[in-house]
Design an enzyme around this catalytic site. Structure first.
Site, mmCIF file in Angstrom:
data_model
loop_
_atom_site.group_PDB
_atom_site.id
_atom_site.type_symbol
_atom_site.label_atom_id
_atom_site.label_comp_id
_atom_site.label_asym_id
_atom_site.label_seq_id
_atom_site.Cartn_x
_atom_site.Cartn_y
_atom_site.Cartn_z
ATOM 1 N N PRO A 188 4.118 -3.905 -6.067
ATOM 2 C CA PRO A 188 3.700 -2.829 -5.276
ATOM 3 C C PRO A 188 2.848 -2.704 -4.552
ATOM 4 C CG PRO A 188 3.218 -2.966 -7.511
ATOM 5 C CD PRO A 188 3.486 -3.905 -7.032
ATOM 6 N N MET A 189 3.000 -2.048 -3.276
ATOM 7 C CA MET A 189 2.268 -1.433 -2.236
ATOM 8 C C MET A 189 2.823 -0.292 -1.714
ATOM 9 S SD MET A 189 1.394 -5.773 -0.892
ATOM 10 C CE MET A 189 2.620 -5.973 -1.082
ATOM 11 N N SER B 270 5.523 1.409 -4.885
ATOM 12 C CA SER B 270 4.454 2.091 -4.869
ATOM 13 C C SER B 270 5.013 3.442 -5.600
ATOM 14 C CB SER B 270 3.424 2.012 -4.369
ATOM 15 O OG SER B 270 2.300 2.803 -3.932
ATOM 16 N N GLN C 86 5.950 1.555 -9.936
ATOM 17 C CA GLN C 86 4.834 1.659 -10.152
ATOM 18 C C GLN C 86 4.212 3.059 -10.246
ATOM 19 O OE1 GLN C 86 1.753 2.505 -7.521
ATOM 20 N NE2 GLN C 86 1.252 2.391 -9.172
ATOM 21 N N TYR D 19 1.339 6.320 -10.995
ATOM 22 C CA TYR D 19 -0.401 6.546 -10.569
ATOM 23 C C TYR D 19 -0.114 8.045 -11.544
ATOM 24 C CZ TYR D 19 -2.399 3.327 -7.347
ATOM 25 O OH TYR D 19 -2.617 1.978 -6.959
ATOM 26 N N THR E 274 -0.310 2.032 -13.678
ATOM 27 C CA THR E 274 -1.486 0.923 -12.710
ATOM 28 C C THR E 274 -2.687 1.616 -13.163
ATOM 29 O OG1 THR E 274 -0.724 0.212 -10.507
ATOM 30 C CG2 THR E 274 -2.780 0.375 -10.759
ATOM 31 N N LYS F 237 -0.877 -2.130 -15.870
ATOM 32 C CA LYS F 237 -1.252 -3.150 -14.846
ATOM 33 C C LYS F 237 -2.703 -2.559 -14.278
ATOM 34 C CE LYS F 237 -0.085 -4.403 -9.560
ATOM 35 N NZ LYS F 237 -0.992 -3.635 -8.836
ATOM 36 N N HIS G 133 -5.711 -5.873 -8.255
ATOM 37 C CA HIS G 133 -5.535 -4.797 -7.447
ATOM 38 C C HIS G 133 -5.849 -5.720 -6.266
ATOM 39 C CE1 HIS G 133 -3.923 -0.910 -7.757
ATOM 40 N NE2 HIS G 133 -4.161 -1.460 -5.624
ATOM 41 N N ARG H 176 -9.442 -5.698 -4.541
ATOM 42 C CA ARG H 176 -9.561 -4.391 -4.023
ATOM 43 C C ARG H 176 -10.289 -3.092 -5.415
ATOM 44 N NH1 ARG H 176 -5.888 -3.563 0.564
ATOM 45 N NH2 ARG H 176 -5.309 -1.656 0.289
ATOM 46 N N ASP I 83 -1.252 -11.262 -10.577
ATOM 47 C CA ASP I 83 -1.116 -11.745 -9.213
ATOM 48 C C ASP I 83 -2.950 -11.183 -8.890
ATOM 49 O OD1 ASP I 83 -2.467 -9.009 -8.975
ATOM 50 O OD2 ASP I 83 -0.815 -7.410 -8.894
ATOM 51 N N ARG J 275 -0.659 -17.755 -3.360
ATOM 52 C CA ARG J 275 -0.842 -17.859 -2.262
ATOM 53 C C ARG J 275 0.455 -19.292 -1.744
ATOM 54 N NH1 ARG J 275 -2.309 -13.588 -2.207
ATOM 55 N NH2 ARG J 275 -4.273 -12.590 -0.473
ATOM 56 N N ARG K 69 -0.196 -9.174 -0.640
ATOM 57 C CA ARG K 69 -0.595 -9.731 1.133
ATOM 58 C C ARG K 69 0.302 -10.303 1.800
ATOM 59 N NH1 ARG K 69 -6.081 -8.066 0.071
ATOM 60 N NH2 ARG K 69 -6.409 -8.576 -1.919
HETATM 61 C C1 LIG Z 1 -2.199 -2.402 1.252
HETATM 62 C C2 LIG Z 1 -2.228 -2.507 -0.275
HETATM 63 C C3 LIG Z 1 -1.767 -1.821 -0.622
HETATM 64 C C4 LIG Z 1 -1.366 -1.558 -2.532
HETATM 65 N N1 LIG Z 1 -0.958 -0.186 -3.361
HETATM 66 C C5 LIG Z 1 -0.669 -0.908 -4.539
HETATM 67 C C6 LIG Z 1 -0.334 1.350 -5.332
HETATM 68 O O1 LIG Z 1 0.288 1.339 -4.363
HETATM 69 N N2 LIG Z 1 0.138 0.173 -6.611
HETATM 70 C C7 LIG Z 1 -0.517 -0.785 -7.620
HETATM 71 O O2 LIG Z 1 -0.082 -0.795 -8.514
HETATM 72 N N3 LIG Z 1 -1.125 -2.110 -6.891
HETATM 73 C C8 LIG Z 1 -1.632 -1.622 -5.301
HETATM 74 N N4 LIG Z 1 -1.726 -2.685 -4.295
HETATM 75 C C9 LIG Z 1 -2.380 -3.875 -4.868
HETATM 76 C C10 LIG Z 1 -0.776 -4.703 -5.040
HETATM 77 O O3 LIG Z 1 0.624 -4.756 -6.431
HETATM 78 C C11 LIG Z 1 -1.251 -6.560 -6.553
HETATM 79 O O4 LIG Z 1 -2.030 -5.966 -7.154
HETATM 80 C C12 LIG Z 1 -1.962 -7.154 -5.280
HETATM 81 O O5 LIG Z 1 -1.907 -6.808 -4.028
HETATM 82 C C13 LIG Z 1 -1.842 -8.456 -5.422
HETATM 83 O O6 LIG Z 1 -3.370 -9.825 -4.593
HETATM 84 P P1 LIG Z 1 -2.728 -9.911 -3.432
HETATM 85 O O7 LIG Z 1 -2.610 -9.260 -2.392
HETATM 86 O O8 LIG Z 1 -3.809 -10.696 -2.899
HETATM 87 O O9 LIG Z 1 -1.432 -11.208 -3.749
HETATM 88 C C14 LIG Z 1 -1.822 -2.652 -3.154
HETATM 89 C C15 LIG Z 1 -2.149 -3.847 -2.337
HETATM 90 C C16 LIG Z 1 -2.512 -3.724 -0.938
HETATM 91 C C17 LIG Z 1 -3.120 -4.799 -0.038
#
Ligand SMILES: Cc1cc2nc3c(=O)[nH]c(=O)nc-3n(C[C@H](O)[C@H](O)[C@H](O)COP(=O)(O)O)c2cc1C
Length: 347
Positions: free
Chosen positions: A72-73, A101, A121, A123, A149, A215, A239, A242, A270, A274, A294
């Site tokens: 979810p992004m 997301s 997902q 929040y 999350t 998560k 994350h 992040r 996750d 890659r 990503r």
């Molecule tokens: C731009 C972006 C937005 C994301 N938004 C969410 C989100 O809204 N909710 C969430 O649980 N994870 C979010 N994530 C985390 C991803 O679900 C995931 O855990 C993470 O991208 C995996 O790592 P990777 O990018 O190295 O594959 C986000 C990640 C990115 C890059």
């Protein structure tokens, strides 16, 4: 995948690529997260019948073509005019599953119409009623599970925060609430509730009737608490690097989590996946499946739906090769005896 990122960074406005690429702290955690999967060393098996290789598996009972799901992004309209709907069509073509997301700006109905099975997902907002509304709408639109999350309570710095973006469709979020609901809410009501605890799992289960994954788990004791609270599983995740720069990596945390909850629930991972070798490493360390973040998002921005499809089908083809080299013709054959060394907990 590196080509997609370079192309996406050329195409996207700088504030959007900065948000997509953002990492916590000095950023080293994200690179370490990738390196930790690469550090896993295998003990391949000899003289196994490899006449057919099958990457298919199930995730919370849903059949998928391979153990690679799309994470979810938020805010994918920044990458593509159809955002999560285009991501969903590519995911459906590849035969796998989409995480959606809370901060999507695309209606659930459009995402569901893309045809991929999907998990919503969550929040939890300060005003729990807003979360209730979104969860009910996700259930009605066909979400098969919830992902709660628990690892992103700190606000992103302004230079990488979509709330500082110029007014545009891409800036919208939580669009499965109506404009009237959002306008009526106190501005703080849509922020994440920092006070929630493990009892949130039972609340979400009861509200939705769906299985709930937690998560953002990085410790065995938290994983156990989540399962004791009724979670169907956990996602071991930083994350994508992040959350916190100097964090334990997902690869390092995974064995502890798997050991803590045993067969009692499903474990996903996750952050930094890659390659198909990374996928095999995560499964051999006990994950049921992994998410990619990503790589799918950059592909969506660079090449649209076809780019995401190519990333996913490319990983499936590579995974067949890696399973062949490992002497593991079925997903169930990717077991811990294949791993020679595991990343150290401190790495
Ligand atoms: C731009 C972006 C937005 C994301 N938004 C969410 C989100 O809204 N909710 C969430 O649980 N994870 C979010 N994530 C985390 C991803 O679900 C995931 O855990 C993470 O991208 C995996 O790592 P990777 O990018 O190295 O594959 C986000 C990640 C990115 C890059």
């Amino acid at each position: 995948m590196a080509d997609h990122e370079a192309r996406a960074r050329e195409l996207l406005a700088p504030h959007i690529s900065a948000y997509y690429g953002a990492t916590a702290g000095s950023g080293g955690g994200s690179a370490e997260g990738i390196a930790a999967w690469s550090a896993v060393r295998f003990r391949p098996r000899a003289l196994v019948d490899l006449s057919s290789i099958d990457t298919a598996t199930t995730v919370l009972g849903t059949p998928v073509s391979m153990p690679v799901l799309v994470a979810p992004m938020a805010q994918q309209l920044g990458a593509h005019p159809e955002g999560e709907a285009a991501m969903g069509r590519a995911t459906a073509t590849a035969g796998t599953l989409l995480g959606v997301s809370t901060n999507t700006a695309v209606p659930f109905a459009d995402i569901a119409a893309a045809g991929a099975p999907w998990w919503f997902q969550v929040y939890v907002t300060r005003d729990h009623h807003l979360t209730e509304l979104m969860v009910q709408r996700a259930v009605e639109a066909g979400a098969r599970a919830l992902m709660l999350t628990v690892d992103m309570l700190a606000l992103l710095p302004p230079d990488v925060n979509p709330r500082a973006w110029p007014e545009s469709p891409a800036r919208a979020r939580m669009s499965n609430l109506t404009a009237a609901e959002l306008a009526a809410a106190d501005p703080h009501a849509v922020e994440m509730d920092p006070s929630i605890g493990f009892d949130t799992v039972a609340w979400l289960r009861q509200l939705s009737g769906l299985p709930v994954l937690v998560k953002g788990i990085l410790r065995g004791d938290d994983a156990l608490r989540a399962v004791d609270a009724g979670a169907a599983g956990v996602v071991v995740s930083t994350h994508g690097g992040r959350r916190l720069g100097p964090s334990v990596t997902a690869a390092a945390a995974l064995p502890e989590v798997v050991a803590a909850i045993g067969d009692g629930a499903e474990v996903y991972a996750d952050s930094g996946i890659r390659s198909a070798e990374h996928v095999a490493a995560a499964l051999a360390l006990g994950a049921r499946a992994v998410f990619i973040g990503r790589p799918a998002l950059w592909a969506l921005a660079a090449e649209g739906e076809n780019g995401v499809r190519d990333v996913l089908t490319g990983l499936a083809a590579e995974l067949q090769q890696v399973m062949t080299q490992l002497g593991a013709p079925r997903i169930a054959d990717l077991t811990s005896d294949l791993v020679a060394t595991t990343p150290r907990a401190a790495s």
